[in-house]
Design a protein around this motif. Sequence first.
Motif, PDB file in Angstrom:
ATOM      1  N   GLY A 337       0.808  -1.217   0.000  1.00 16.31           N
ATOM      2  CA  GLY A 337       0.000   0.000   0.000  1.00 16.31           C
ATOM      3  C   GLY A 337       0.837   1.260   0.000  1.00 16.31           C
ATOM      4  O   GLY A 337       0.546   2.224  -0.725  1.00 16.31           O
ATOM      5  N   ILE A 338       1.894   1.293   0.805  1.00 22.03           N
ATOM      6  CA  ILE A 338       2.759   2.475   0.849  1.00 22.03           C
ATOM      7  C   ILE A 338       3.498   2.644  -0.470  1.00 22.03           C
ATOM      8  O   ILE A 338       3.663   3.767  -0.968  1.00 22.03           O
ATOM      9  CB  ILE A 338       3.740   2.376   2.025  1.00 22.03           C
ATOM     10  N   CYS A 339       3.942   1.538  -1.062  1.00 22.48           N
ATOM     11  CA  CYS A 339       4.609   1.609  -2.382  1.00 22.48           C
ATOM     12  C   CYS A 339       3.668   2.208  -3.423  1.00 22.48           C
ATOM     13  O   CYS A 339       4.058   3.093  -4.191  1.00 22.48           O
ATOM     14  CB  CYS A 339       5.031   0.210  -2.820  1.00 22.48           C
ATOM     15  N   SER A 340       2.447   1.709  -3.447  1.00 22.01           N
ATOM     16  CA  SER A 340       1.477   2.184  -4.434  1.00 22.01           C
ATOM     17  C   SER A 340       1.171   3.654  -4.247  1.00 22.01           C
ATOM     18  O   SER A 340       1.185   4.442  -5.204  1.00 22.01           O
ATOM     19  CB  SER A 340       0.193   1.348  -4.322  1.00 22.01           C
ATOM     20  N   MET A 341       0.906   4.069  -3.012  1.00 26.10           N
ATOM     21  CA  MET A 341       0.571   5.464  -2.747  1.00 26.10           C
ATOM     22  C   MET A 341       1.744   6.383  -3.033  1.00 26.10           C
ATOM     23  O   MET A 341       1.589   7.458  -3.629  1.00 26.10           O
ATOM     24  CB  MET A 341       0.115   5.630  -1.300  1.00 26.10           C
ATOM     25  N   SER A 342       2.949   5.967  -2.648  1.00 30.08           N
ATOM     26  CA  SER A 342       4.131   6.802  -2.875  1.00 30.08           C
ATOM     27  C   SER A 342       4.403   6.983  -4.366  1.00 30.08           C
ATOM     28  O   SER A 342       4.796   8.073  -4.805  1.00 30.08           O
ATOM     29  CB  SER A 342       5.350   6.179  -2.192  1.00 30.08           C
ATOM     30  N   LEU A 343       4.191   5.931  -5.147  1.00 28.28           N
ATOM     31  CA  LEU A 343       4.394   6.054  -6.591  1.00 28.28           C
ATOM     32  C   LEU A 343       3.424   7.073  -7.183  1.00 28.28           C
ATOM     33  O   LEU A 343       3.817   7.908  -8.005  1.00 28.28           O
ATOM     34  CB  LEU A 343       4.210   4.698  -7.266  1.00 28.28           C
ATOM     35  N   ARG A 344       2.155   7.037  -6.774  1.00 24.34           N
ATOM     36  CA  ARG A 344       1.192   8.027  -7.275  1.00 24.34           C
ATOM     37  C   ARG A 344       1.609   9.436  -6.885  1.00 24.34           C
ATOM     38  O   ARG A 344       1.502  10.370  -7.687  1.00 24.34           O
ATOM     39  CB  ARG A 344      -0.214   7.733  -6.740  1.00 24.34           C
ATOM     40  N   GLN A 345       2.093   9.603  -5.672  1.00 23.63           N
ATOM     41  CA  GLN A 345       2.516  10.927  -5.223  1.00 23.63           C
ATOM     42  C   GLN A 345       3.739  11.413  -5.998  1.00 23.63           C
ATOM     43  O   GLN A 345       3.882  12.613  -6.244  1.00 23.63           O
ATOM     44  CB  GLN A 345       2.822  10.894  -3.724  1.00 23.63           C
ATOM     45  N   GLN A 346       4.606  10.494  -6.390  1.00 22.22           N
ATOM     46  CA  GLN A 346       5.835  10.877  -7.081  1.00 22.22           C
ATOM     47  C   GLN A 346       5.604  11.269  -8.536  1.00 22.22           C
ATOM     48  O   GLN A 346       6.245  12.195  -9.045  1.00 22.22           O
ATOM     49  CB  GLN A 346       6.843   9.716  -7.016  1.00 22.22           C
ATOM     50  N   VAL A 347       4.718  10.580  -9.211  1.00 21.01           N
ATOM     51  CA  VAL A 347       4.578  10.793 -10.658  1.00 21.01           C
ATOM     52  C   VAL A 347       3.443  11.743 -11.016  1.00 21.01           C
ATOM     53  O   VAL A 347       3.294  12.112 -12.188  1.00 21.01           O
ATOM     54  CB  VAL A 347       4.376   9.449 -11.396  1.00 21.01           C
ATOM     55  N   THR A 348       2.636  12.155 -10.028  1.00 21.77           N
ATOM     56  CA  THR A 348       1.485  13.020 -10.318  1.00 21.77           C
ATOM     57  C   THR A 348       1.838  14.478 -10.047  1.00 21.77           C
ATOM     58  O   THR A 348       2.372  14.796  -8.982  1.00 21.77           O
ATOM     59  CB  THR A 348       0.282  12.631  -9.438  1.00 21.77           C
ATOM     60  N   PRO A 349       1.536  15.394 -10.963  1.00 18.72           N
ATOM     61  CA  PRO A 349       1.735  16.828 -10.694  1.00 18.72           C
ATOM     62  C   PRO A 349       0.926  17.252  -9.473  1.00 18.72           C
ATOM     63  O   PRO A 349      -0.190  16.780  -9.257  1.00 18.72           O
ATOM     64  CB  PRO A 349       1.212  17.505 -11.968  1.00 18.72           C
ATOM     65  N   SER A 350       1.494  18.172  -8.674  1.00 16.10           N
ATOM     66  CA  SER A 350       0.838  18.594  -7.436  1.00 16.10           C
ATOM     67  C   SER A 350      -0.575  19.111  -7.677  1.00 16.10           C
ATOM     68  O   SER A 350      -1.489  18.844  -6.897  1.00 16.10           O
ATOM     69  CB  SER A 350       1.669  19.672  -6.748  1.00 16.10           C
ATOM     70  N   ARG A 351      -0.779  19.824  -8.770  1.00 13.91           N
ATOM     71  CA  ARG A 351      -2.086  20.432  -9.030  1.00 13.91           C
ATOM     72  C   ARG A 351      -3.165  19.397  -9.310  1.00 13.91           C
ATOM     73  O   ARG A 351      -4.352  19.683  -9.245  1.00 13.91           O
ATOM     74  CB  ARG A 351      -1.986  21.387 -10.214  1.00 13.91           C
ATOM     75  N   LEU A 352      -2.732  18.149  -9.669  1.00 12.31           N
ATOM     76  CA  LEU A 352      -3.677  17.078  -9.986  1.00 12.31           C
ATOM     77  C   LEU A 352      -3.763  16.021  -8.891  1.00 12.31           C
ATOM     78  O   LEU A 352      -4.582  15.110  -8.980  1.00 12.31           O
ATOM     79  CB  LEU A 352      -3.260  16.378 -11.287  1.00 12.31           C
ATOM     80  N   LEU A 353      -2.926  16.145  -7.874  1.00 10.89           N
ATOM     81  CA  LEU A 353      -2.773  15.044  -6.931  1.00 10.89           C
ATOM     82  C   LEU A 353      -4.062  14.703  -6.204  1.00 10.89           C
ATOM     83  O   LEU A 353      -4.369  13.529  -5.968  1.00 10.89           O
ATOM     84  CB  LEU A 353      -1.664  15.371  -5.927  1.00 10.89           C
ATOM     85  N   GLY A 354      -4.844  15.707  -5.825  1.00 12.48           N
ATOM     86  CA  GLY A 354      -6.109  15.432  -5.162  1.00 12.48           C
ATOM     87  C   GLY A 354      -7.056  14.655  -6.051  1.00 12.48           C
ATOM     88  O   GLY A 354      -7.673  13.681  -5.626  1.00 12.48           O
TER      89      GLY A 354
END
Length: 415
Positions: A337-354
């Motif tokens: 779960g942490i791997c999956s969430m961290s990958l999304r946080q790393q590759v997603t632009p901040s303005r789209l993260l939500g």
Amino acid sequence: MKSDTRPVTGSLWRDRDFLIFWCAQTLSVAGDSFALIAVPLLVLNVTGSVAQMGLLTGVSGAASVAAGVFAGVLADRLDRRRLLILCDLIRLVLYVTIPVAWAFGQHVWLLYAVLPMAAAVGMVFQVTYVAAVRGLAGEKRVTEANGMLYATAAAAGILGPTLAGVVTGHLGPTAAITINAASFGLSAAGVLLTRASRYAVETIEPVEPAPNRRPWRELLAGAEFLFRHPVLRTLTVLLSFFIFMTLGLTDIVIYRLKHDLGQADSVVGVVLGIGAAGTMVGSMLVARMRRILGFGPLWIGAQVVSGLAILGLGLARSVWGVAAIMALYLACVSLAGICSMSLRQQVTPSRLLGRVTSAFWTIHFSLGPVGAAALGWATAQYSATTVFVFAGAACLLLALIALVTPVRQRHPEHA
């Protein structure tokens, strides 16, 4: 809204805002563990029905899915700090209504009204929380930050379920729910003490005039990003089926301990507390294991062991066997779960993260409520052992499928 564009560097242990946020969320999770024990026991003690437990979990999950459609837009367009505080205060009020109403009689119907609303607000909080961690920790520290948050949350979860079982056994489930309500106040206070600038979002997207803006495009932006990214797309599909098979597992474990093994409420708390130790261990190891193994091997390996652990729950015949297997299972769930969430946080632009987080969780949890209700029904019709064996085999199949997909890459964040 513009954020401070300077990179967030240095040790997280010297970052005042992150440390305050970290402590507040740890206390909040400790409170959540009381509800994790108390709500199923409240339903089971009043109705004696495992199917009712599964149905309530399913209804609450459906409310989360519905809220997830809009949560991302709220997290990307509103002040994230204020939104987190508001969500905590709303949940405080909702959970307080349960012990207040129970003082005048047992009202199971109230749980079907309050808990889905609390779950919906919780979804908004969680989406905003994930987006906020990126700003608080910085992209390069996000896996470490997630590991710290999950590790201490799990540490609180070790003591929390044990205390919840004791409180429930001596004072009743409503007392434990009251403690959970108070924890939301602590969470709100912690967020209030952090600097607002750490939650700000830099807006890069062109803003259309209000009459020309299309709301549905806002809602779909996160899903579009997910499905254009080959690894995130595959993860989203696989994890949606995984949650179908696992969302209701805690209810089934509690039922097995109470019904099949004849254990007291306090023992249920101890077993889930031991299980939470696995979450803590997995959270502490995830950053190092990802550096050594890479994303794909770690994620797939954790899924394989999770499936085997669920199979083991179907075969365990002792309380300590259930506790040890739960610890192994939750350790692997936290790693993946942490791997999956961290990958999304790393590759997603901040303005789209939500919106990306919201889209992921909406899709991810869409099958969960059905699965939770189905697991409860199947347990009542057949047995807990049958359900565990079926769910474990299904999770192993998902891990095998992942081996032939882009998820197997060691460093998808660099692609």
